[in-house]
Design a protein around this motif. Structure first.
Motif, PDB file in Angstrom:
ATOM      1  N   LEU A 179     -39.653  -7.799 -11.845  1.00 19.73           N
ATOM      2  CA  LEU A 179     -39.261  -7.486 -13.217  1.00 19.73           C
ATOM      3  C   LEU A 179     -38.007  -6.627 -13.136  1.00 19.73           C
ATOM      4  CD1 LEU A 179     -39.916  -7.669 -16.227  1.00 19.73           C
ATOM      5  CD2 LEU A 179     -41.360  -5.650 -15.956  1.00 19.73           C
ATOM      6  N   VAL A 180     -36.883  -7.236 -13.457  1.00 15.19           N
ATOM      7  CA  VAL A 180     -35.590  -6.560 -13.316  1.00 15.19           C
ATOM      8  C   VAL A 180     -34.966  -6.442 -14.707  1.00 15.19           C
ATOM      9  CG1 VAL A 180     -33.319  -6.635 -12.235  1.00 15.19           C
ATOM     10  CG2 VAL A 180     -35.320  -7.484 -10.984  1.00 15.19           C
ATOM     11  N   GLY A 205     -26.776  -6.211 -13.163  1.00 15.37           N
ATOM     12  CA  GLY A 205     -25.993  -5.271 -12.361  1.00 15.37           C
ATOM     13  C   GLY A 205     -26.416  -3.827 -12.519  1.00 15.37           C
ATOM     14  N   SER A 206     -27.268  -3.534 -13.488  1.00 19.79           N
ATOM     15  CA  SER A 206     -27.698  -2.147 -13.659  1.00 19.79           C
ATOM     16  C   SER A 206     -28.706  -1.730 -12.590  1.00 19.79           C
ATOM     17  CB  SER A 206     -28.280  -1.923 -15.051  1.00 19.79           C
ATOM     18  OG  SER A 206     -29.422  -2.725 -15.257  1.00 19.79           O
ATOM     19  N   SER A 207     -29.378  -2.705 -11.989  1.00 20.75           N
ATOM     20  CA  SER A 207     -30.312  -2.458 -10.898  1.00 20.75           C
ATOM     21  C   SER A 207     -29.729  -3.106  -9.649  1.00 20.75           C
ATOM     22  CB  SER A 207     -31.678  -3.058 -11.239  1.00 20.75           C
ATOM     23  OG  SER A 207     -32.587  -2.803 -10.199  1.00 20.75           O
ATOM     24  N   ARG A 208     -29.366  -2.276  -8.686  1.00 22.31           N
ATOM     25  CA  ARG A 208     -28.671  -2.803  -7.518  1.00 22.31           C
ATOM     26  C   ARG A 208     -28.986  -1.979  -6.278  1.00 22.31           C
ATOM     27  NH1 ARG A 208     -25.935   0.092 -10.837  1.00 22.31           N
ATOM     28  NH2 ARG A 208     -24.398   1.608 -10.171  1.00 22.31           N
ATOM     29  N   LEU A 209     -28.620  -2.555  -5.144  1.00 22.44           N
ATOM     30  CA  LEU A 209     -28.862  -1.957  -3.838  1.00 22.44           C
ATOM     31  C   LEU A 209     -27.603  -2.127  -3.008  1.00 22.44           C
ATOM     32  CD1 LEU A 209     -31.141  -0.867  -1.856  1.00 22.44           C
ATOM     33  CD2 LEU A 209     -31.413  -3.245  -1.174  1.00 22.44           C
ATOM     34  N   ARG A 210     -27.188  -1.047  -2.357  1.00 21.74           N
ATOM     35  CA  ARG A 210     -26.072  -1.142  -1.412  1.00 21.74           C
ATOM     36  C   ARG A 210     -26.663  -1.105  -0.014  1.00 21.74           C
ATOM     37  NH1 ARG A 210     -23.658   2.006   2.035  1.00 21.74           N
ATOM     38  NH2 ARG A 210     -24.519   3.935   1.187  1.00 21.74           N
ATOM     39  N   VAL A 211     -26.334  -2.112   0.784  1.00 22.57           N
ATOM     40  CA  VAL A 211     -26.739  -2.168   2.184  1.00 22.57           C
ATOM     41  C   VAL A 211     -25.455  -2.256   2.985  1.00 22.57           C
ATOM     42  CG1 VAL A 211     -28.019  -3.424   3.945  1.00 22.57           C
ATOM     43  CG2 VAL A 211     -28.888  -3.358   1.598  1.00 22.57           C
ATOM     44  N   GLY A 212     -25.174  -1.213   3.767  1.00 21.12           N
ATOM     45  CA  GLY A 212     -23.894  -1.169   4.473  1.00 21.12           C
ATOM     46  C   GLY A 212     -22.769  -1.119   3.454  1.00 21.12           C
ATOM     47  N   ASP A 213     -21.840  -2.062   3.537  1.00 23.84           N
ATOM     48  CA  ASP A 213     -20.705  -2.121   2.610  1.00 23.84           C
ATOM     49  C   ASP A 213     -20.919  -3.095   1.468  1.00 23.84           C
ATOM     50  OD1 ASP A 213     -19.276  -0.281   4.156  1.00 23.84           O
ATOM     51  OD2 ASP A 213     -18.409  -1.853   5.410  1.00 23.84           O
ATOM     52  N   GLU A 214     -22.083  -3.738   1.416  1.00 22.14           N
ATOM     53  CA  GLU A 214     -22.339  -4.772   0.410  1.00 22.14           C
ATOM     54  C   GLU A 214     -23.268  -4.265  -0.698  1.00 22.14           C
ATOM     55  OE1 GLU A 214     -24.001  -9.359   0.144  1.00 22.14           O
ATOM     56  OE2 GLU A 214     -24.000  -8.326   2.070  1.00 22.14           O
ATOM     57  N   VAL A 215     -22.870  -4.498  -1.947  1.00 20.65           N
ATOM     58  CA  VAL A 215     -23.706  -4.152  -3.092  1.00 20.65           C
ATOM     59  C   VAL A 215     -24.350  -5.434  -3.610  1.00 20.65           C
ATOM     60  CG1 VAL A 215     -23.764  -3.204  -5.423  1.00 20.65           C
ATOM     61  CG2 VAL A 215     -22.280  -2.163  -3.693  1.00 20.65           C
ATOM     62  N   ILE A 216     -25.674  -5.419  -3.706  1.00 19.66           N
ATOM     63  CA  ILE A 216     -26.437  -6.592  -4.131  1.00 19.66           C
ATOM     64  C   ILE A 216     -27.114  -6.264  -5.450  1.00 19.66           C
ATOM     65  CG2 ILE A 216     -28.344  -8.147  -3.543  1.00 19.66           C
ATOM     66  CD1 ILE A 216     -27.025  -6.209  -0.726  1.00 19.66           C
ATOM     67  N   GLU A 217     -26.935  -7.115  -6.453  1.00 18.26           N
ATOM     68  CA  GLU A 217     -27.591  -6.920  -7.737  1.00 18.26           C
ATOM     69  C   GLU A 217     -28.992  -7.510  -7.672  1.00 18.26           C
ATOM     70  OE1 GLU A 217     -25.261  -8.609 -10.872  1.00 18.26           O
ATOM     71  OE2 GLU A 217     -23.514  -7.369 -10.408  1.00 18.26           O
ATOM     72  N   ASP A 231     -29.732   1.877 -13.327  1.00 14.77           N
ATOM     73  CA  ASP A 231     -29.007   2.507 -14.425  1.00 14.77           C
ATOM     74  C   ASP A 231     -29.470   2.013 -15.787  1.00 14.77           C
ATOM     75  OD1 ASP A 231     -27.450   3.970 -12.636  1.00 14.77           O
ATOM     76  OD2 ASP A 231     -25.930   2.405 -12.499  1.00 14.77           O
ATOM     77  N   SER A 232     -30.518   1.213 -15.827  1.00 10.32           N
ATOM     78  CA  SER A 232     -31.002   0.672 -17.094  1.00 10.32           C
ATOM     79  C   SER A 232     -31.940   1.674 -17.765  1.00 10.32           C
ATOM     80  CB  SER A 232     -31.726  -0.652 -16.871  1.00 10.32           C
ATOM     81  OG  SER A 232     -33.012  -0.400 -16.342  1.00 10.32           O
ATOM     82  N   ASP A 233     -32.435   1.292 -18.930  1.00 12.13           N
ATOM     83  CA  ASP A 233     -33.388   2.113 -19.687  1.00 12.13           C
ATOM     84  C   ASP A 233     -34.836   1.724 -19.413  1.00 12.13           C
ATOM     85  OD1 ASP A 233     -31.298   3.521 -20.900  1.00 12.13           O
ATOM     86  OD2 ASP A 233     -31.144   2.060 -22.534  1.00 12.13           O
ATOM     87  N   HIS A 234     -35.063   0.811 -18.461  1.00  7.48           N
ATOM     88  CA  HIS A 234     -36.412   0.323 -18.165  1.00  7.48           C
ATOM     89  C   HIS A 234     -36.661   0.362 -16.655  1.00  7.48           C
ATOM     90  CE1 HIS A 234     -36.820  -1.001 -22.295  1.00  7.48           C
ATOM     91  NE2 HIS A 234     -35.604  -1.506 -22.203  1.00  7.48           N
ATOM     92  N   ASP A 235     -37.942   0.421 -16.287  1.00  6.92           N
ATOM     93  CA  ASP A 235     -38.314   0.423 -14.872  1.00  6.92           C
ATOM     94  C   ASP A 235     -38.024  -0.928 -14.232  1.00  6.92           C
ATOM     95  OD1 ASP A 235     -39.227   2.980 -15.310  1.00  6.92           O
ATOM     96  OD2 ASP A 235     -41.351   2.439 -15.304  1.00  6.92           O
TER      97      ASP A 235
END
Length: 117
Positions: free
Chosen positions: A26-27, A32-44, A64-68
């Motif tokens: 559930l995203v 793009g408000s929920s993302r993960l950076r691994v090394g130099d790459e940002v994954i939405e 960065d969203s208003d929901h979990d």
């Protein structure tokens, strides 16, 4: 796992030396408000989108969203030498013992500070 709205987990490396698999369950929007950076790459994160990475690589996460945000998470530990494996198990056990009261205490504090029940 749940990542609450407005949360940032700073850059770190996983202590477990593990291969980590995540799939978005559930995203929240916007994209793009929920993302993960691994090394130099940002994954939405996106619902149904999966990701596999070595948690020894520096990574950080945002919601960065208003929901979990909810992701299904599997972690496979790398083999450790016997002594390190024993220390690792002991550390996980100790951490579990010391943190088991946190959810209850957080609810108590929320109720006391915000009048919630």
């Amino acid at each position: 796992t749940v990542m609450h709205a407005g949360t940032h987990i700073p850059a770190h490396r996983g202590p477990a030396k593990a291969l980590r698999y995540q799939i978005g369950i559930l995203v929240p929007d916007p994209p793009g408000s929920s993302r993960l950076r691994v090394g130099d790459e940002v994954i939405e994160h996106a619902e149904g989108k999966s990701l596999l990475f070595d948690d020894r690589t520096e990574h950080e996460a945002w919601n960065d969203s208003d929901h979990d945000r909810y992701v299904f998470f599997i972690q496979l530990r790398w083999p450790l030498p016997p002594v390190q494996a024993q220390v690792h198990r002991l550390a996980h056990w100790a951490f579990g013992q010391t943190t088991r009261g946190i959810p209850r205490r957080a609810e108590e504090l929320d109720a006391a500070l915000n009048g919630r029940r």
